[in-house]
Motif scaffolding. Structure first.
Motif, PDB file in Angstrom:
ATOM      1  N   ARG A  82      11.145 -16.565  99.027  1.00  0.00           N
ATOM      2  CA  ARG A  82      10.251 -15.406  98.960  1.00  0.00           C
ATOM      3  C   ARG A  82      10.481 -14.527 100.183  1.00  0.00           C
ATOM      4  N   PRO A  84       9.176 -12.357 103.067  1.00  0.00           N
ATOM      5  CA  PRO A  84       7.891 -12.255 103.752  1.00  0.00           C
ATOM      6  C   PRO A  84       7.361 -10.822 103.807  1.00  0.00           C
ATOM      7  N   ASN A  86       7.716  -8.496 101.325  1.00  0.00           N
ATOM      8  CA  ASN A  86       7.249  -8.113  99.997  1.00  0.00           C
ATOM      9  C   ASN A  86       7.128  -9.388  99.173  1.00  0.00           C
ATOM     10  N   ARG A  87       5.922  -9.821  98.898  1.00  0.00           N
ATOM     11  CA  ARG A  87       5.716 -11.118  98.265  1.00  0.00           C
ATOM     12  C   ARG A  87       6.194 -11.157  96.817  1.00  0.00           C
ATOM     13  N   TRP A  88       6.447  -9.996  96.210  1.00  0.00           N
ATOM     14  CA  TRP A  88       6.933  -9.973  94.838  1.00  0.00           C
ATOM     15  C   TRP A  88       8.437 -10.219  94.759  1.00  0.00           C
ATOM     16  N   THR A  90      11.072 -12.553  94.902  1.00  0.00           N
ATOM     17  CA  THR A  90      11.287 -14.000  94.898  1.00  0.00           C
ATOM     18  C   THR A  90      12.613 -14.302  94.222  1.00  0.00           C
ATOM     19  N   ILE A 116      10.071 -21.122 100.435  1.00  0.00           N
ATOM     20  CA  ILE A 116       8.618 -21.142 100.282  1.00  0.00           C
ATOM     21  C   ILE A 116       8.130 -22.499 100.759  1.00  0.00           C
TER      22      ILE A 116
END
Length: 139
Positions: A82, A84, A86-88, A90, A116
């Motif tokens: 992931r 850090p 932008n959490r979207w 992945t 993660i």
């Protein structure tokens, strides 16, 4: 249409002639398609059906379906990495590396920096056995 028969020997030519005669006989002995079509429509009408009910609405266009190659769908995989910032952003660790991770690696980051916590573990690379010799004792 011209077919080059010069490379064929006598046996192959006789086989070709025999096959062509059998095909010619089969094509000339069958009734014309229009006659068969009229007979089918009359038989369906006599039984109380329309030709569309018997053969479906698109009877002329219906063709046997070829088997499509089925690709086995695997289970949905949880993301392993992931971003850090932008959490979207992945990535599961499968397939081609995403652009966001590739750009971070260009700036000196390591993919392990984006694991993660609690979910992902590093997967050790399997040893490739191709090209390695094994010795067996004989006796």
């Amino acid at each position: 249409m011209s077919i080059d028969l010069t490379p064929l020997n006598l046996r192959e030519l006789n086989t070709l002639i025999r096959t062509a005669q059998e095909r010619h006989k089969a094509l000339t002995s069958r009734p014309p398609a229009e006659k068969v079509r009229r007979k089918l429509i009359a038989d369906a009408k006599r039984a109380g059906y329309t030709i569309d009910e018997v053969f479906g609405l698109d009877a002329d266009q219906a063709q046997p379906k070829t088997k499509a190659s089925r690709r086995r769908k695997g289970p949905k995989v949880k993301p392993k990495y992931r971003d850090p910032e932008n959490r979207w952003n992945t990535w599961t660790g499968r397939g081609k590396m995403p652009l966001w991770l590739a750009s971070k690696m260009r700036f000196g980051h390591n993919p392990t920096d984006f694991l993660i916590p609690g979910v992902a573990k590093l997967t050790p690379k399997e040893k490739v056995l191709t090209g390695k010799r094994k010795l067996f004792k004989q006796g």
